[in-house]
Design an enzyme around this catalytic site. Structure first.
Site, PDB file in Angstrom:
ATOM      1  N   ASN A   1      -1.836 -10.780   8.520  1.00  0.00           N
ATOM      2  CA  ASN A   1      -2.825  -9.728   8.687  1.00  0.00           C
ATOM      3  C   ASN A   1      -4.167 -10.187   8.113  1.00  0.00           C
ATOM      4  OD1 ASN A   1      -3.661  -6.783   9.092  1.00  0.00           O
ATOM      5  ND2 ASN A   1      -4.181  -7.113   6.945  1.00  0.00           N
ATOM      6  N   GLU A   2      -5.191 -10.198   8.944  1.00  0.00           N
ATOM      7  CA  GLU A   2      -6.566 -10.418   8.489  1.00  0.00           C
ATOM      8  C   GLU A   2      -6.720 -11.592   7.529  1.00  0.00           C
ATOM      9  OE1 GLU A   2      -8.315  -6.807   7.010  1.00  0.00           O
ATOM     10  OE2 GLU A   2      -8.086  -5.781   8.918  1.00  0.00           O
TER      11      GLU A   2
ATOM     12  N   HIS B   1       1.023  -9.337   4.668  1.00  0.00           N
ATOM     13  CA  HIS B   1      -0.141  -8.449   4.517  1.00  0.00           C
ATOM     14  C   HIS B   1      -0.637  -8.581   3.073  1.00  0.00           C
ATOM     15  CE1 HIS B   1      -2.170  -4.803   6.530  1.00  0.00           C
ATOM     16  NE2 HIS B   1      -2.798  -4.962   5.385  1.00  0.00           N
TER      17      HIS B   1
ATOM     18  N   GLU C   1      -5.514   1.930  -1.357  1.00  0.00           N
ATOM     19  CA  GLU C   1      -6.552   1.258  -0.573  1.00  0.00           C
ATOM     20  C   GLU C   1      -7.133   0.087  -1.378  1.00  0.00           C
ATOM     21  OE1 GLU C   1      -7.367   0.946   2.394  1.00  0.00           O
ATOM     22  OE2 GLU C   1      -9.437   0.242   2.333  1.00  0.00           O
ATOM     23  N   TRP C   2      -6.253  -0.844  -1.770  1.00  0.00           N
ATOM     24  CA  TRP C   2      -6.634  -2.097  -2.429  1.00  0.00           C
ATOM     25  C   TRP C   2      -7.611  -1.860  -3.587  1.00  0.00           C
ATOM     26  CZ3 TRP C   2      -2.859  -4.961  -0.884  1.00  0.00           C
ATOM     27  CH2 TRP C   2      -2.366  -4.844   0.408  1.00  0.00           C
TER      28      TRP C   2
ATOM     29  N   ASN D   1      -7.669  -5.855  14.567  1.00  0.00           N
ATOM     30  CA  ASN D   1      -8.005  -4.789  13.625  1.00  0.00           C
ATOM     31  C   ASN D   1      -9.499  -4.541  13.732  1.00  0.00           C
ATOM     32  OD1 ASN D   1      -5.382  -4.817  12.755  1.00  0.00           O
ATOM     33  ND2 ASN D   1      -5.833  -5.393  10.643  1.00  0.00           N
TER      34      ASN D   1
ATOM     35  N   TRP E   1      -4.729   3.248  11.794  1.00  0.00           N
ATOM     36  CA  TRP E   1      -4.626   3.041  10.350  1.00  0.00           C
ATOM     37  C   TRP E   1      -5.103   4.312   9.680  1.00  0.00           C
ATOM     38  CZ3 TRP E   1      -2.264  -0.585   7.519  1.00  0.00           C
ATOM     39  CH2 TRP E   1      -2.419  -0.470   6.133  1.00  0.00           C
TER      40      TRP E   1
ATOM     41  N   GLN F   1       0.802  -1.226   0.000  1.00  0.00           N
ATOM     42  CA  GLN F   1       0.000   0.000   0.000  1.00  0.00           C
ATOM     43  C   GLN F   1       0.837   1.279   0.000  1.00  0.00           C
ATOM     44  OE1 GLN F   1      -2.665  -1.683   3.364  1.00  0.00           O
ATOM     45  NE2 GLN F   1      -4.035  -0.394   2.179  1.00  0.00           N
TER      46      GLN F   1
ATOM     47  N   GLU G   1      -4.855  -2.128  14.083  1.00  0.00           N
ATOM     48  CA  GLU G   1      -5.430  -1.165  13.131  1.00  0.00           C
ATOM     49  C   GLU G   1      -6.744  -0.632  13.674  1.00  0.00           C
ATOM     50  OE1 GLU G   1      -6.093  -2.435   9.053  1.00  0.00           O
ATOM     51  OE2 GLU G   1      -4.137  -3.414   9.005  1.00  0.00           O
TER      52      GLU G   1
ATOM     53  N   TYR H   1     -12.811  -1.600  12.900  1.00  0.00           N
ATOM     54  CA  TYR H   1     -13.236  -0.367  12.244  1.00  0.00           C
ATOM     55  C   TYR H   1     -14.692   0.017  12.476  1.00  0.00           C
ATOM     56  CZ  TYR H   1      -8.909  -0.458   9.509  1.00  0.00           C
ATOM     57  OH  TYR H   1      -7.597  -0.441   9.125  1.00  0.00           O
TER      58      TYR H   1
ATOM     59  N   ARG I   1       3.847  -0.051  12.982  1.00  0.00           N
ATOM     60  CA  ARG I   1       3.591  -1.369  12.403  1.00  0.00           C
ATOM     61  C   ARG I   1       3.691  -1.260  10.885  1.00  0.00           C
ATOM     62  NH1 ARG I   1      -1.937  -3.932  10.895  1.00  0.00           N
ATOM     63  NH2 ARG I   1      -1.279  -6.003  10.322  1.00  0.00           N
TER      64      ARG I   1
HETATM   65  C1  PNW Z   1      -7.875  -3.549   6.466  1.00  0.00           C
HETATM   66  N1  PNW Z   1     -14.024  -4.976   4.942  1.00  0.00           N
HETATM   67  O1  PNW Z   1      -8.614  -4.096   5.444  1.00  0.00           O
HETATM   68  C2  PNW Z   1      -6.444  -3.797   6.027  1.00  0.00           C
HETATM   69  O2  PNW Z   1      -5.669  -4.513   6.933  1.00  0.00           O
HETATM   70  C3  PNW Z   1      -5.752  -2.589   5.517  1.00  0.00           C
HETATM   71  O3  PNW Z   1      -4.709  -2.960   4.665  1.00  0.00           O
HETATM   72  C4  PNW Z   1      -6.749  -1.664   4.868  1.00  0.00           C
HETATM   73  O4  PNW Z   1      -6.169  -0.598   4.180  1.00  0.00           O
HETATM   74  C5  PNW Z   1      -7.670  -1.171   5.977  1.00  0.00           C
HETATM   75  O5  PNW Z   1      -8.278  -2.238   6.657  1.00  0.00           O
HETATM   76  C6  PNW Z   1      -8.754  -0.220   5.493  1.00  0.00           C
HETATM   77  O6  PNW Z   1      -9.595  -0.843   4.584  1.00  0.00           O
HETATM   78  C7  PNW Z   1      -9.968  -4.265   5.398  1.00  0.00           C
HETATM   79  O7  PNW Z   1     -14.519  -4.976   3.795  1.00  0.00           O
HETATM   80  C8  PNW Z   1     -10.557  -4.245   4.144  1.00  0.00           C
HETATM   81  O8  PNW Z   1     -14.746  -5.184   5.966  1.00  0.00           O
HETATM   82  C9  PNW Z   1     -11.894  -4.485   4.005  1.00  0.00           C
HETATM   83  C10 PNW Z   1     -12.655  -4.739   5.126  1.00  0.00           C
HETATM   84  C11 PNW Z   1     -12.085  -4.766   6.368  1.00  0.00           C
HETATM   85  C12 PNW Z   1     -10.739  -4.519   6.505  1.00  0.00           C
END
Ligand code: PNW
Length: 488
Positions: free
Chosen positions: A165-166, A120, A434-435, A306, A427, A17, A377, A308, A74
């Site tokens: 990671n995840e 990651h 952002e993927w 992690n 984060w 990223q 995160e 959100y 990190r």
């Molecule tokens: C995480 N969802 O990804 C990743 O660890 C990071 O690399 C990323 O940039 C960050 O969160 C923000 O997106 C996620 O769809 C991506 O629920 C998608 C999801 C959750 C986490």
């Protein structure tokens, strides 16, 4: 409200990223380079070829971390920089190894504690092509073990290691929805075609075994002399029942977390998958051999969290479709009474709800017997941030409020609920790739001007972090000093 005086806080990033320089110093391609080249996979048609140019700006990034007062950082290692073809019989690339070793030296020199993520999502592409990558248990777990050993040996000064990671994202987004590399999905209108009903569960299983093997290597060969710690980072959202009076929705709230978090955490803490998953997935969910249980059970020195967002959960009746991965339920932003979970952001899946963070910290702590937790995160995007002129983007009050509320919710969980959180990494340090969203969605506390040589501008949220943590940690120190005073 307070946090322990040894509490670590800082920021997080990931190699693909931020680094760019995808063909510099002998780096081999990863599955994300390949994935980004498939038309339609990335919202703005972009890739990580330049990203934030961090591979070449390590000194600048460290200076920024220092300026913001961070105690830890990190980041992840790009596997294909250190072993370009990835495998245990493939040549290693000393230039890649030296880069990360130097970076860790420079961080420590600046007084910043490094946390390294080994994986990651950016698997060396050669391994995907050679044997199917994460789907191939024997090959993948042996190659990951070899790569992990090389890193532990090469960077002895790092004391905090995260294996994966995840894994949920690798398995579901990569092998069910097809929105992350390598993009497998049962959807015949999309390629590459996979098997959404089976592959994610195989990938999840293989990641657990690979994690277990790396932990065994660390504990047997390195921990006795290096004295560090190792764990895995899992993602998961908080849940609230859609109908608070309906026991089936309340039950579905736990099931949702089990399908996201306990899928990995139950094998790590208890030695097997949750009953709810076995019930729904039957033989499609792999079983652990005795040898595998021995590898995986007890393999976390800490829990990497992690987090959100939160959702309202509504149970579903009847048999779920074969490709269901949520646990036969719906995730919603509104409950039965019309309450909204939180305001919109730029990310379709993310709506702030700080109370949910506290609830989930409690849920995890109760289920897994109060493990040491690092929040690896936490952060948010802002609706429309990319459309704002620079000066306005720097005034990210929405993100400031997010961090304020989430960090306070965490401090309450620590102080009032006895949850054992020892660190927090926001984060992200920088706006970055952002993927599947490309550069449209920004998560950084630092604005990156992609049109002007990736210049960095700390936003308001970047500067808020130190006073925010100082107020919570200092207060703890004052209180401790008060308590130590003899009674009058
Ligand atoms: C995480 N969802 O990804 C990743 O660890 C990071 O690399 C990323 O940039 C960050 O969160 C923000 O997106 C996620 O769809 C991506 O629920 C998608 C999801 C959750 C986490």
């Amino acid at each position: 409200m307070s946090l322990p005086s040894d509490f670590l806080w800082g920021f997080a990033t990931a190699a693909y990223q931020i680094e760019g320089s995808t063909d510099v110093d002998g780096r081999g391609p990863s599955i994300w380079d390949t994935f980004c080249a498939i038309p339609g996979k990335i919202a703005d048609g972009s890739s990580g070829v330049v990203a934030c140019d961090s591979y070449k700006r390590t000194k600048e990034d460290i200076a920024l971390l220092k300026e913001l007062g961070a105690k830890c950082y990190r980041f992840s290692i790009s596997w294909s920089r250190v072993i370009p073809l990835g495998g245990r019989n493939d040549p290693i690339n000393q230039a890649g190894i030296d880069h990360y070793r130097q970076f860790v030296d420079d961080l420590l020199e600046a007084g910043i504690t490094p946390f390294i993520t080994l994986f990651h999502w950016d698997l060396p592409d050669a391994l995907d092509k050679r044997y199917g990558g994460l789907l191939n248990k024997e090959e993948f777990t042996a190659d990951f073990e070899n790569y992990a050993r090389l890193m532990f040996k090469s960077i002895p000064k790092c004391k905090h290691w995260i294996t994966f990671n995840e894994p949920w994202c690798s398995a579901i987004n990569g092998y069910n929805l097809g929105i992350f590399a390598p993009g497998h999905t049962s959807d015949r209108n999309k390629s590459p075609v996979g098997d959404s009903a089976r592959e994610p569960w195989i990938v999840g299983h293989n990641i657990l075994i690979a994690h277990g093997k790396a932990v065994k290597v660390y504990r047997e060969e390195f921990k006795p002399t290096q004295g560090g710690e190792i764990g895995i980072t899992l993602n998961g959202d908080a849940t609230y029942p859609w109908d608070p009076e309906d026991p089936a929705d309340i039950e579905a709230c736990d099931r949702k977390i089990e399908f996201a978090i306990s899928w990995f955490a139950d094998p790590i803490y208890f030695g097997d998958y949750p009953a709810s998953m076995r019930k729904q997935l039957g033989e499609r969910l792999p079983t652990f051999t005795e040898e595998e249980v021995a590898l995986v059970k007890g393999s976390n020195d800490f829990y990497g969290m992690n987090h959100y967002t939160a959702n309202y959960i509504k149970h579903r009746k009847g048999t779920p479709p074969e490709d269901d991965f949520l646990g036969n339920l719906e995730t919603l932003f509104y409950d039965k009474n019309g309450n909204c979970i939180g305001p919109e952001t730029q990310s379709f899946w993310l709506r702030p709800n700080a109370q949910g963070f506290r609830n989930l910290l409690n849920w995890l702590s109760k289920r897994y017997n109060y493990p040491k937790i690092y929040v690896t995160e936490n952060g948010t995007s802002l609706k429309g941030e990319s459309d704002l002129p620079l000066e306005q983007a720097l005034e990210d009050d929405f993100r400031c409020k997010y961090f304020h509320d989430y960090v306070h919710a965490m401090a309450k969980a620590v102080e009032e609920d006895g949850v054992n959180v020892k660190g927090y990494m926001a984060w992200s340090l920088l706006d970055n790739f952002e993927w599947a969203d490309g550069y449209v969605t920004r998560f950084g506390v630092t604005y990156v001007d992609y049109k002007d040589n990736c210049k960095r501008y700390p936003k308001k949220s970047a500067r808020q972090m130190k006073p925010l943590f100082d107020s919570l940690i200092k207060k703890a120190e004052v209180e401790a000093a008060e308590a130590a005073k003899p009674a009058p």
